[in-house]
Write an enzyme that holds these catalytic residues in place. Structure first.
Site, PDB file in Angstrom:
ATOM      1  N   CYS A 139       0.918  -1.139   0.068  1.00 18.42           N
ATOM      2  CA  CYS A 139      -0.169  -0.053  -0.036  1.00 18.42           C
ATOM      3  C   CYS A 139       0.934   1.110  -0.051  1.00 18.42           C
ATOM      4  CB  CYS A 139      -0.801  -0.019   1.317  1.00 18.42           C
ATOM      5  SG  CYS A 139      -2.386  -1.286   1.238  1.00 18.42           S
TER       6      CYS A 139
ATOM      7  N   CYS B 136      -3.663   0.276  -3.343  1.00 16.45           N
ATOM      8  CA  CYS B 136      -4.312   0.559  -2.205  1.00 16.45           C
ATOM      9  C   CYS B 136      -3.374   1.687  -1.207  1.00 16.45           C
ATOM     10  CB  CYS B 136      -4.305  -0.833  -1.131  1.00 16.45           C
ATOM     11  SG  CYS B 136      -2.649  -1.383  -0.545  1.00 16.45           S
TER      12      CYS B 136
END
Length: 291
Positions: free
Chosen positions: A113, A195
């Site tokens: 992420c 993400c």
């Protein structure tokens, strides 16, 4: 007792004739296959990259052993074979996403992420950035992107040979060729798996830094998952020595802002983001904007 020699002679003659016929058939089939493989259909695009399979295998080994050794358990021989099987002996203008599914199953990779970097018309600069910031990933910093970067490939229906003379041009011949479908599919998966905070490097030295027709504009921005990505950061970078043609306040960036916010993703924008600007100035420190 009857003489068996005439009978044996007939058997030998039959065997000889059968072998002769089989040989003639084999020669005819071989000639037809050779002609088919050597008479590829001519397209308007560049042909397959020379030594495609060798390059793909070498890049796979380099990536899994040196670039990202945590992926060393990937089977590069199977990956190369699955890549080739995706397009060989198929109509080069009838590619589908399903053709590449066996390949994708062999190459599962997760980008952490906040580490995804998209780009549009800034490929070289974006790659310079991720080369320095090694924890960041463009699509070409993933295994399949790394293997296929700047390569071309296609075959012909019914032929086991690659076409090194020409491949379909995405505008002049067909958009559903195997190279275009491959990159659209990888771009889609890359965006879907992003993400946290995602970044995109855009070119502010052209009039439309955000282009709806680009891969980022057509595919990636629309496949960001609002349940996973909470912010998209745009970095609008101006080429050194060139007059700025677009910026964070420009109409194309406002277009991007609207698309992103409609998808319930926060949008921020920075002109000449300092970390990327620094890379430009390393190459041209004499430029006035670097002082």
């Amino acid at each position: 007792m009857a003489d068996s020699r005439p009978k044996k002679a007939k058997i030998c003659l039959c065997i000889f004739l059968c072998l002769l016929v089989a040989g003639v058939i084999a020669v005819v089939v071989g000639v037809r296959m050779w002609r088919h493989s050597s008479e590829h259909k001519k397209w308007n695009g560049t042909g397959s990259t020379a030594h495609f399979q060798e390059i793909a295998l070498e890049r796979c080994y380099n990536y899994t052993q040196l670039v990202q050794p945590e992926l060393r358990d990937r089977d590069c021989q199977k990956i190369r074979e699955a890549f080739r099987n995706a397009f060989i002996s198929k109509d080069p203008c009838s590619a589908t996403e399903e053709d590449y599914h066996p390949l994708l199953k062999l190459v599962k990779q997760t980008v952490p992420c906040d580490k995804t970097v998209f780009w549009s018309k800034t490929k070289e600069l974006a790659h310079q950035y991720t080369k320095v910031q090694r924890e960041m990933f463009t699509l070409e910093d993933t295994l399949l992107g790394y293997i296929a970067d700047d390569l071309r490939w296609c075959g012909d229906a019914g032929s086991y040979e690659m076409n090194y003379q020409s491949c379909p041009h995405w505008k002049k011949d067909c958009s559903n060729n195997f190279v275009s479908v491959f990159w659209d599919l990888l771009s889609k998966r890359f965006a879907e798996n992003a993400c946290g905070v995602a970044q995109v490097v855009l070119n502010g030295s052209i009039s439309n830094a955000f282009d709806r027709k680009s891969t980022f504009g057509r595919v990636e921005v629309h496949n960001l998952n609002p349940m996973k990505v909470h912010t998209l950061q745009a970095w609008v970078i101006h080429d050194l020595g060139k007059f700025p043609s677009d910026s964070c306040s420009g109409s194309s960036i406002n277009d991007l802002r609207w698309i992103v916010m409609q998808r319930n993703i926060k949008f921020t924008c920075h002109d000449n983001y300092s970390s990327v600007k620094f890379l430009q100035c390393v190459k041209k420190p004499e430029d006035s904007s670097c002082r």
